[in-house]
Motif scaffolding. Structure first.
Motif, short mmCIF file in Angstrom:
data_model
loop_
_atom_site.label_atom_id
_atom_site.label_comp_id
_atom_site.label_asym_id
_atom_site.label_seq_id
_atom_site.Cartn_x
_atom_site.Cartn_y
_atom_site.Cartn_z
N ILE A 50 0.85 -1.19 0.00
CA ILE A 50 0.00 0.00 0.00
C ILE A 50 0.88 1.24 0.00
CG2 ILE A 50 -0.20 0.00 2.54
CD1 ILE A 50 -3.11 1.02 2.12
N THR A 51 0.51 2.21 -0.83
CA THR A 51 1.28 3.45 -0.91
C THR A 51 0.67 4.49 0.03
OG1 THR A 51 -0.07 4.34 -2.69
CG2 THR A 51 1.81 2.96 -3.30
N ASN A 52 1.32 5.64 0.11
CA ASN A 52 0.83 6.69 0.99
C ASN A 52 -0.50 7.29 0.53
OD1 ASN A 52 3.08 6.23 2.46
ND2 ASN A 52 3.84 8.32 2.42
N ASP A 53 -0.81 7.12 -0.76
CA ASP A 53 -2.11 7.58 -1.23
C ASP A 53 -3.12 6.44 -1.30
OD1 ASP A 53 -1.34 7.81 -4.82
OD2 ASP A 53 -1.17 6.18 -3.37
N ASP A 54 -2.79 5.36 -0.57
CA ASP A 54 -3.69 4.21 -0.39
C ASP A 54 -3.91 3.38 -1.66
OD1 ASP A 54 -5.72 5.92 2.07
OD2 ASP A 54 -3.99 4.60 2.33
N SER A 55 -3.02 3.47 -2.60
CA SER A 55 -3.06 2.55 -3.73
C SER A 55 -2.54 1.20 -3.25
CB SER A 55 -2.18 3.05 -4.88
OG SER A 55 -2.70 4.23 -5.41
N THR A 56 -3.26 0.14 -3.63
CA THR A 56 -2.90 -1.19 -3.15
C THR A 56 -2.54 -2.13 -4.30
OG1 THR A 56 -5.22 -1.86 -3.14
CG2 THR A 56 -4.32 -1.00 -1.09
N ASN A 57 -1.79 -3.15 -3.95
CA ASN A 57 -1.39 -4.17 -4.92
C ASN A 57 -1.37 -5.50 -4.19
OD1 ASN A 57 -0.27 -5.08 -7.51
ND2 ASN A 57 1.56 -5.50 -6.29
N TYR A 58 -1.85 -6.55 -4.87
CA TYR A 58 -1.93 -7.86 -4.24
C TYR A 58 -1.35 -8.94 -5.13
CZ TYR A 58 -5.31 -5.61 -1.13
OH TYR A 58 -5.92 -4.77 -0.23
N ALA A 59 -0.80 -9.96 -4.50
CA ALA A 59 -0.42 -11.16 -5.24
C ALA A 59 -1.69 -11.82 -5.77
CB ALA A 59 0.33 -12.13 -4.34
N ASP A 60 -1.60 -12.41 -6.95
CA ASP A 60 -2.78 -13.04 -7.55
C ASP A 60 -3.40 -14.08 -6.62
OD1 ASP A 60 -1.49 -13.04 -10.96
OD2 ASP A 60 -2.55 -11.51 -9.82
N SER A 61 -2.57 -14.76 -5.86
CA SER A 61 -3.04 -15.85 -5.01
C SER A 61 -3.92 -15.38 -3.85
CB SER A 61 -1.86 -16.65 -4.47
OG SER A 61 -1.00 -15.81 -3.72
N VAL A 62 -3.87 -14.07 -3.53
CA VAL A 62 -4.64 -13.58 -2.39
C VAL A 62 -5.70 -12.55 -2.78
CG1 VAL A 62 -2.64 -13.98 -0.90
CG2 VAL A 62 -3.11 -11.67 -1.74
N LYS A 63 -5.75 -12.19 -4.04
CA LYS A 63 -6.73 -11.18 -4.47
C LYS A 63 -8.15 -11.63 -4.14
CE LYS A 63 -4.21 -8.94 -8.25
NZ LYS A 63 -4.09 -8.78 -9.72
N GLY A 64 -8.92 -10.70 -3.60
CA GLY A 64 -10.29 -11.00 -3.23
C GLY A 64 -10.44 -11.62 -1.85
N ARG A 65 -9.32 -12.02 -1.24
CA ARG A 65 -9.37 -12.64 0.09
C ARG A 65 -8.67 -11.80 1.14
NH1 ARG A 65 -6.84 -17.35 0.97
NH2 ARG A 65 -5.22 -17.00 -0.61
N PHE A 66 -7.58 -11.13 0.76
CA PHE A 66 -6.79 -10.35 1.70
C PHE A 66 -6.99 -8.86 1.43
CE2 PHE A 66 -3.13 -13.58 2.57
CZ PHE A 66 -4.07 -14.55 2.88
N THR A 67 -6.92 -8.06 2.50
CA THR A 67 -7.01 -6.61 2.36
C THR A 67 -5.94 -5.95 3.21
OG1 THR A 67 -9.41 -6.72 2.03
CG2 THR A 67 -8.48 -4.58 2.60
N ILE A 68 -5.13 -5.11 2.59
CA ILE A 68 -4.12 -4.35 3.31
C ILE A 68 -4.66 -2.96 3.57
CG2 ILE A 68 -2.95 -3.57 1.20
CD1 ILE A 68 -0.30 -3.76 2.76
N SER A 69 -4.35 -2.42 4.75
CA SER A 69 -4.81 -1.07 5.08
C SER A 69 -3.83 -0.44 6.05
CB SER A 69 -6.21 -1.10 5.69
OG SER A 69 -6.23 -1.86 6.88
N ARG A 70 -3.88 0.88 6.12
CA ARG A 70 -3.06 1.61 7.07
C ARG A 70 -3.93 2.12 8.21
NH1 ARG A 70 -0.36 6.27 4.95
NH2 ARG A 70 -2.16 6.52 3.58
N GLY A 71 -3.39 2.16 9.40
CA GLY A 71 -4.12 2.67 10.53
C GLY A 71 -4.15 4.19 10.53
N ASN A 72 -4.99 4.74 11.39
CA ASN A 72 -5.05 6.20 11.51
C ASN A 72 -3.72 6.75 11.99
OD1 ASN A 72 -7.73 6.34 10.69
ND2 ASN A 72 -8.50 6.06 12.76
N ALA A 73 -3.08 6.03 12.86
CA ALA A 73 -1.72 6.39 13.26
C ALA A 73 -0.79 6.07 12.10
CB ALA A 73 -1.30 5.61 14.51
N LYS A 74 0.16 6.90 11.88
CA LYS A 74 1.02 6.74 10.71
C LYS A 74 1.98 5.58 10.83
CE LYS A 74 3.95 10.39 12.67
NZ LYS A 74 3.02 10.76 13.71
N ASN A 75 1.97 4.91 11.97
CA ASN A 75 2.97 3.87 12.17
C ASN A 75 2.38 2.47 12.22
OD1 ASN A 75 1.59 4.28 14.55
ND2 ASN A 75 3.34 3.85 15.86
#
Length: 124
Positions: A50-75
């Motif tokens: 995930i980038t700082n502008d919340d663009s995401t990228n996934y391995a084909d094997s996990v697409k549709g099953r996994f979700t990456i996200s950033r917390g409100n805290a920057k860390n």
């Protein structure tokens, strides 16, 4: 500065887990966050990023099953894993392309920062 991954465990196939990764220390920013995994006898692979502008990228094997996200805290960064399969069994690592942090009054920029892994085991 340390990146600490947590949330792994043993789950049955079809179940869910949520991994967390938090950075300790006086963090200014973390850029280019990602999750990777390494199964026994296999090379480490990128799972999601995930980038700082919340663009995401996934391995084909996990697409549709996994979700990456950033917390409100920057860390913090999370990996929500649903519909888990036995082949998802691995040690999962979080990483940052760049971490900016303070030590005393000095601003440090460190590239390619990896955290400790957390074990995910999915039983059939």
């Amino acid at each position: 500065v340390q990146l600490q991954a947590s949330g792994g465990g043993l789950v049955q196939a079809g179940g869910s887990l949520r991994l967390s990764c938090a950075a300790s220390g006086r963090i200014v920013s973390m850029n280019g966050l990602s999750w990777h995994r390494q199964a026994p006898g296999k090379q480490r692979e990128l799972v999601a990023s995930i980038t700082n502008d919340d663009s995401t990228n996934y391995a084909d094997s996990v697409k549709g099953r996994f979700t990456i996200s950033r917390g409100n805290a920057k860390n913090t960064v999370y990996l929500q894993m649903n519909s888990l399969k036995p082949e998802d069994t691995a040690v999962y690592y979080c990483a940052a392309d760049l971490i900016n942090y303070y030590i005393n009054h000095d601003l440090i920029a460190q590239k390619d920062y990896w955290g400790q892994g957390t074990q995910v085991t999915v039983s059939s």
